[in-house]
Scaffold this motif. Structure first.
Motif, PDB file in Angstrom:
ATOM      1  N   ASN A 196       0.830  -1.222   0.000  1.00 49.60           N
ATOM      2  CA  ASN A 196       0.000   0.000   0.000  1.00 49.60           C
ATOM      3  C   ASN A 196       0.860   1.266   0.000  1.00 49.60           C
ATOM      4  O   ASN A 196       0.551   2.246   0.670  1.00 49.60           O
ATOM      5  CB  ASN A 196      -0.940   0.013   1.213  1.00 49.60           C
ATOM      6  N   VAL A 197       1.970   1.225  -0.743  1.00 49.65           N
ATOM      7  CA  VAL A 197       2.797   2.428  -0.897  1.00 49.65           C
ATOM      8  C   VAL A 197       2.340   3.145  -2.163  1.00 49.65           C
ATOM      9  O   VAL A 197       2.247   2.551  -3.232  1.00 49.65           O
ATOM     10  CB  VAL A 197       4.299   2.068  -0.969  1.00 49.65           C
ATOM     11  N   GLU A 198       2.044   4.403  -2.033  1.00 52.90           N
ATOM     12  CA  GLU A 198       1.623   5.195  -3.182  1.00 52.90           C
ATOM     13  C   GLU A 198       2.020   6.644  -2.958  1.00 52.90           C
ATOM     14  O   GLU A 198       2.131   7.112  -1.829  1.00 52.90           O
ATOM     15  CB  GLU A 198       0.122   5.067  -3.413  1.00 52.90           C
ATOM     16  N   GLY A 199       2.248   7.342  -4.062  1.00 49.20           N
ATOM     17  CA  GLY A 199       2.708   8.728  -4.004  1.00 49.20           C
ATOM     18  C   GLY A 199       3.966   8.882  -4.835  1.00 49.20           C
ATOM     19  O   GLY A 199       4.240   8.100  -5.759  1.00 49.20           O
ATOM     20  N   LEU A 200       4.766   9.883  -4.515  1.00 53.40           N
ATOM     21  CA  LEU A 200       6.019  10.160  -5.214  1.00 53.40           C
ATOM     22  C   LEU A 200       7.169   9.707  -4.340  1.00 53.40           C
ATOM     23  O   LEU A 200       7.327  10.177  -3.206  1.00 53.40           O
ATOM     24  CB  LEU A 200       6.136  11.653  -5.527  1.00 53.40           C
ATOM     25  N   PHE A 201       8.022   8.797  -4.864  1.00 58.75           N
ATOM     26  CA  PHE A 201       9.129   8.226  -4.101  1.00 58.75           C
ATOM     27  C   PHE A 201      10.451   8.458  -4.841  1.00 58.75           C
ATOM     28  O   PHE A 201      10.507   8.381  -6.065  1.00 58.75           O
ATOM     29  CB  PHE A 201       8.934   6.724  -3.888  1.00 58.75           C
ATOM     30  N   PHE A 202      11.520   8.675  -4.053  1.00 56.95           N
ATOM     31  CA  PHE A 202      12.867   8.812  -4.592  1.00 56.95           C
ATOM     32  C   PHE A 202      13.730   7.679  -4.042  1.00 56.95           C
ATOM     33  O   PHE A 202      13.633   7.342  -2.850  1.00 56.95           O
ATOM     34  CB  PHE A 202      13.483  10.152  -4.188  1.00 56.95           C
ATOM     35  N   PRO A 203      14.575   7.049  -4.877  1.00 50.61           N
ATOM     36  CA  PRO A 203      15.519   6.069  -4.347  1.00 50.61           C
ATOM     37  C   PRO A 203      16.371   6.703  -3.258  1.00 50.61           C
ATOM     38  O   PRO A 203      16.761   7.871  -3.362  1.00 50.61           O
ATOM     39  CB  PRO A 203      16.353   5.683  -5.577  1.00 50.61           C
ATOM     40  N   ALA A 204      16.687   5.958  -2.200  1.00 57.60           N
ATOM     41  CA  ALA A 204      17.386   6.541  -1.052  1.00 57.60           C
ATOM     42  C   ALA A 204      18.317   5.514  -0.432  1.00 57.60           C
ATOM     43  O   ALA A 204      18.068   4.305  -0.475  1.00 57.60           O
ATOM     44  CB  ALA A 204      16.390   7.048  -0.019  1.00 57.60           C
ATOM     45  N   VAL A 205      19.411   6.029   0.165  1.00 53.93           N
ATOM     46  CA  VAL A 205      20.400   5.208   0.865  1.00 53.93           C
ATOM     47  C   VAL A 205      20.862   5.998   2.086  1.00 53.93           C
ATOM     48  O   VAL A 205      20.996   7.223   2.023  1.00 53.93           O
ATOM     49  CB  VAL A 205      21.617   4.891  -0.036  1.00 53.93           C
ATOM     50  N   SER A 206      21.097   5.304   3.213  1.00 50.09           N
ATOM     51  CA  SER A 206      21.780   5.929   4.354  1.00 50.09           C
ATOM     52  C   SER A 206      23.002   5.087   4.698  1.00 50.09           C
ATOM     53  O   SER A 206      22.939   3.848   4.703  1.00 50.09           O
ATOM     54  CB  SER A 206      20.844   6.044   5.558  1.00 50.09           C
ATOM     55  N   LEU A 207      24.133   5.754   4.976  1.00 55.55           N
ATOM     56  CA  LEU A 207      25.383   5.061   5.246  1.00 55.55           C
ATOM     57  C   LEU A 207      26.308   5.984   6.027  1.00 55.55           C
ATOM     58  O   LEU A 207      26.055   7.188   6.154  1.00 55.55           O
ATOM     59  CB  LEU A 207      26.046   4.605   3.944  1.00 55.55           C
ATOM     60  N   ASN A 208      27.414   5.400   6.551  1.00 59.37           N
ATOM     61  CA  ASN A 208      28.415   6.204   7.239  1.00 59.37           C
ATOM     62  C   ASN A 208      29.770   5.993   6.566  1.00 59.37           C
ATOM     63  O   ASN A 208      29.859   5.418   5.469  1.00 59.37           O
ATOM     64  CB  ASN A 208      28.445   5.878   8.730  1.00 59.37           C
TER      65      ASN A 208
END
Length: 710
Positions: A674-686
Motif C-alpha cells: 500500500n505504498v503510493e505517491g512520489l518516491f525517490f531512491p534513497a540510501v543511508s550510510l556512514n
C-alpha cells in the motif's frame, strides 16, 4: 529593537530571560523555568533499570536490543544529548504566553542552593516548550546545559534602551529617578536612598559615584563574564569542535572526548561564524527590504482600489440612472397613450348615452300621446289622425332597429405592453471586460525537431508563425495526466521552451500550447504526443543530500565523512509503474548498518533511513536484515552483506509494493504494501560504507513472470 522583544522572552514564564540556558535543540529557557518543568520518569522505564533487571535476555539478544534502542528516539530524530525519550504522559498546561508545557510531576524540594546547583531527581526529563522534544537529564542535571551569555547581553542592552529615565533600585514603593550610580556596587540610587544605604564614610567612601547616564554607558562597556565549560566549571572555552558544533575547553581535549574530531581555535571560529551570520543577514535584509517595498506597493494598491471603486461605482450609478430616466420617459409616453384611449372610450359612450336618451324621450312622448288618442270616443276625429299616428309609430320603431341598442365601444383597452424582451435585457445587463483594442495572437507552432523526452522529463519548444504581426505577451503550455485525462497548465510565461519534470515513466502524454496578450488568448496549437522512458537512468542528487555525503564516479558512487548515518536521494522520483535498481557494496567492514529503500523528498537527512514516516527501508548488517518505517522494525531475516554484495530494490507502484533483494535472492517477504505517491531512491550510510548505483535495469524475469501469473 522593539520588534525583537518576543525573541527575548522565555516561552514558559513569558518574561525576559533570567540566566538563560541553551537546550540541545538550540532553544533557550530561564534556569528557574527549566527546573519548574522537569518531569521525573518512572524508575522502571530507565535504561539502567531495565538492564539491571536482566529479565532473562541473552547477551546475544542484547546486541539487537541495543541496536533497536539506539534508533528508537522521538519522532524529532534529535539525539545528541543523552538520547531523547518519548514525551511523558503528564497532562500538559499552558504557560502565560500560550505555549503548552509539561508541569512537574511533584514540586521540587525546598533547598537553599541555586536552581542550577540544587540536585534534580533521578531520571528527570525536560521537554522543550517550543519544539516539544524531550530529553532525559544525566547526572549533571541542569548544569549540563551551557549558559547563553550573549542573550543576557542583548536583553541588558534592550532593557537599557527602553528605559527613558533610570530609576532607583532601592526604593520600596514607587521608584524615584536615580541621581547617581555606584560603579563598585553597580546600583542606581536616588538621593534619599544614597544617604540611607550608601553613606560616604568607612569602606564606602572609596566607591566612585557617577551620573546615571555615565553609569549606564560604563555598565554597557563593562567586560562580560567569560563562558565556562559545562563539564569543567573552572575551565574557560578555548577551542571549538566542528563535528559537535560546540565550544570546548582544554581539559575536554585532554580527556580525549574530541580526539577524532576537527578542532579549531575559538577566536577564528567566532570570526568565521560572525562573518557567515553577517552574510546570511545581508540576504535576509534584502528580502526584508523587498518585503517593505512590496508592502508599500500593496498599500498603494489599496488606495488605488478604493479610488477606482468610487469612480467605477459612480459610473455604474450614472449608467443605471440613465436607464431609469429613459424608462421613466417611456413610461410617461405610454401612460399618455392610455389616457388618450381612456378619453376616447368615454366620449364615444357618453355620446351614445346622450343620443339614446333623446331618442328614448321622443319615443316615450309619442307613446303617451298615442295612448291619450286611443282614449277619444269620437270615431271621426280619431280616424282623421290615426293613419298618421300609425305611420309615425312604425317609423319610430324602425329607428330603434338593429344596432341602435348595441354599445359602440367596448370596456376593454385595445392596448397591450410586452416587457419580456426588456426584462430579459435587464437581467442580462452585466459588466463587459476590457474591450479588445487589438486582435489576439496567432496560434503558436510546436517545433517538433526540438521536442523530446528523457527519463520522466519532457522538453517542448514552440514559436510564433513567421508571418504573424500581432505580438504575444506570453504562452500557456498544457499537458494531460498521461492517461488521457484533462489537460492542466504546466507553464505560463514568455519563454518559448519548457522542460517538464516529474512525469510518469512508460506513459503517453498529450501537449498543446496557446499564446496570449491583453486582448485574449489564441487557439491551441496542434496536439503533440510524447512517450516517456520505460526504465529510469539516474544518479545520486548532491543538491538534496546531507553535507557529509561524498560523491564520485559522476555521482553514482557515494560514501560519508561521518560516523553517523547520513541520507542521500536519487535524482529521479517515481509515482507510477514498476522500477528496479541495484547497489553494489564497494567497501564494508562488517560493523555499520547501511539502509536502502525509497523516501519522500523531505525525509530527514541526518538519521538512518526509515527513522521517520517519510522513508521505507531495509537496513542490514553482516548477518541479518530488518525492514523499517516510522522507526518501526519488522521482519528480521537471516542473511547479511559483505564487500562486493549486490542490493536490489524493486518498487512496484502498480501493485503498491516494495521488495528487496540481496545477491539476486529476495530478502524476506514483500517489505511494504500500500505504498503510493512520489518516491525517490534513497540510501543511508556512514564512513565505513561505500556503494555504487546501477540504474536503467529491466525488472527481473522471475518477478515479471510472477506478476503475470498473479
Amino acid at each position: 529593537m522593539e520588534e525583537m522583544e518576543e525573541e527575548l522572552k522565555c516561552p514558559v514564564c513569558g518574561s525576559f530571560y533570567r540566566e538563560p540556558i541553551i537546550l540541545p535543540c538550540s532553544h533557550n529557557l530561564c534556569q528557574a523555568c527549566a527546573r519548574n518543568i522537569l518531569v521525573q520518569t518512572p524508575e522502571s522505564e530507565s535504561p539502567q533499570s531495565r538492564r539491571a533487571s536482566g529479565s532473562g535476555v541473552s547477551d546475544y539478544d542484547y546486541l539487537d536490543l541495543d541496536k533497536m534502542s539506539l534508533y528508537s528516539e522521538a519522532d524529532s530524530g534529535y539525539g545528541s544529548y543523552g538520547g531523547f525519550a518519548s514525551a511523558p504522559t503528564t497532562p500538559c498546561q499552558k504557560s502565560p504566553n500560550g505555549v503548552r508545557v509539561f508541569p512537574p510531576a511533584m514540586p521540587p524540594p525546598a533547598t537553599h542552593l541555586s536552581p542550577a546547583l540544587a540536585p534534580v531527581p533521578r531520571n528527570s526529563c525536560i521537554t522543550c516548550p517550543q519544539c516539544h522534544r524531550s530529553l532525559i537529564l544525566d547526572d549533571r542535571g541542569l548544569r549540563g546545559f551551557p549558559k547563553n551569555r550573549v542573550l543576557e547581553g542583548v536583553i541588558d542592552r534592550y532593557q537599557q534602551s527602553k528605559a527613558a529615565a533610570l530609576k532607583c533600585q532601592l526604593c520600596e514603593k514607587a521608584p524615584k529617578e536615580a541621581t547617581v550610580m555606584c560603579e563598585q556596587c553597580d546600583v542606581f540610587y536616588c538621593d534619599p536612598c544614597r544617604l540611607r544605604c550608601h553613606p560616604p564614610r568607612g569602606p564606602l567612601a572609596k566607591h566612585r559615584l557617577v551620573p546615571p547616564a555615565q553609569g549606564r554607558v560604563s555598565r554597557r562597556l563593562s567586560p562580560r563574564k567569560v563562558s565556562t565549560c559545562t563539564d569543567h566549571e573552572l575551565e574557560n572555552h578555548s577551542m571549538y569542535c566542528v563535528q559537535c558544533k560546540m565550544p570546548v575547553c582544554y581539559q575536554c581535549l585532554e580527556e580525549g572526548k574530541h580526539s577524532s574530531h576537527e578542532v579549531k581555535a575559538l577566536g577564528a571560529m567566532w570570526k568565521l561564524h560572525k562573518s557567515q551570520l553577517s552574510q546570511a543577514l545581508n540576504g535576509l535584509s534584502d528580502r526584508a527590504k523587498e518585503a517593505k517595498e512590496f508592502l508599500v506597493q500593496l498599500r498603494n494598491m489599496v488606495q488605488q482600489i478604493q479610488e477606482n471603486s468610487v469612480e467605477f461605482e459612480a459610473c455604474l450609478v450614472a449608467q443605471c440612472d440613465a436607464l431609469i430616466d429613459a424608462l421613466n420617459r417611456r413610461k410617461a409616453q405610454l401612460l399618455a397613450r392610455v389616457n388618450k384611449e381612456h378619453e376616447h372610450k368615454l366620449k364615444v359612450v357618453r355620446d351614445q348615452i346622450s343620443h339614446c336618451t333623446v331618442k328614448l324621450r321622443q319615443t316615450t312622448g309619442l307613446m303617451e300621446y298615442c295612448l291619450e288618442v286611443i282614449k277619444e270616443n269620437d270615431p271621426s276625429g280619431f280616424l282623421q289622425i290615426s293613419d298618421a299616428l300609425i305611420r309615425r309609430v312604425h317609423l319610430t320603431e324602425d329607428q330603434w332597429g338593429k344596432g341602435t341598442l348595441t354599445p359602440r365601444m367596448t370596456t376593454d383597452f385595445d392596448l397591450s405592453l410586452d416587457n419580456s424582451p426588456l426584462l430579459q435585457s435587464i437581467h442580462q445587463l452585466d459588466f463587459v471586460q476590457v474591450k479588445a483594442s487589438s486582435p489576439v495572437p496567432a496560434t503558436p507552432i510546436l517545433q517538433l525537431e526540438e521536442c523530446c523526452t528523457h527519463n520522466n522529463s519532457a522538453t517542448l519548444s514552440w514559436k510564433q508563425p513567421p508571418l504573424s504581426t500581432v505580438p504575444a505577451e506570453g504562452y500557456i503550455l498544457e499537458l494531460d495526466d498521461g492517461s488521457g485525462g484533462q489537460f492542466r497548465e504546466v507553464y505560463v510565461g514568455k519563454e518559448t521552451m519548457c522542460t517538464v519534470d516529474g512525469l510518469h515513466f512508460n506513459s503517453t502524454y498529450n501537449a498543446r500550447v496557446k499564446a496570449f496578450n491583453k486582448t485574449g488568448v489564441s487557439p491551441y496549437s496542434k496536439t503533440l504526443v510524447l512517450q516517456t522512458s520505460e526504465v529510469a537512468w539516474f544518479a545520486f542528487d548532491p543538491g538534496s543530500a546531507h553535507s557529509d555525503i561524498i560523491f564520485s564516479n559522476d555521482n553514482l558512487t557515494v560514501t560519508c565523512s561521518s560516523y553517523d548515518d547520513r541520507v542521500v536521494l536519487g535524482k529521479t522520483g517515481f509515482s507510477k509503474g514498476v522500477h528496479y535498481w541495484e547497489l553494489t557494496i564497494d567497501r564494508y567492514d562488517n560493523h555499520p548498518d547501511p539502509a536502502f529503500g525509497v523516501a519522500r523528498m523531505d525525509v530527514m537527512k541526518d538519521v538512518m533511513l526509515g527513522k521517520d514516516d517519510k522513508a521505507w527501508a531495509m537496513y542490514v548488517d553482516n548477518n541479518r536484515s530488518w525492514f523499517m518505517h516510522n522507526n518501526s522494525h519488522t521482519n528480521r531475516t537471516e542473511g547479511g552483506i559483505t564487500k562486493g554484495a549486490t542490493i536490489g530494490v524493486l518498487l512496484d507502484l502498480n501493485r503498491k509494493t516494495l521488495t528487496f533483494f540481496i545477491n539476486d535472492e529476495q530478502q524476506g517477504p514483500i517489505a511494504f504494501e500500500n505504498v503510493e505517491g512520489l518516491f525517490f531512491p534513497a540510501v543511508s550510510l556512514n564512513r565505513n560504507v561505500q556503494v555504487t548505483l546501477h540504474t536503467g535495469l529491466p525488472v527481473p524475469d522471475f518477478y515479471s513472470s510472477r506478476a503475470s501469473i498473479a
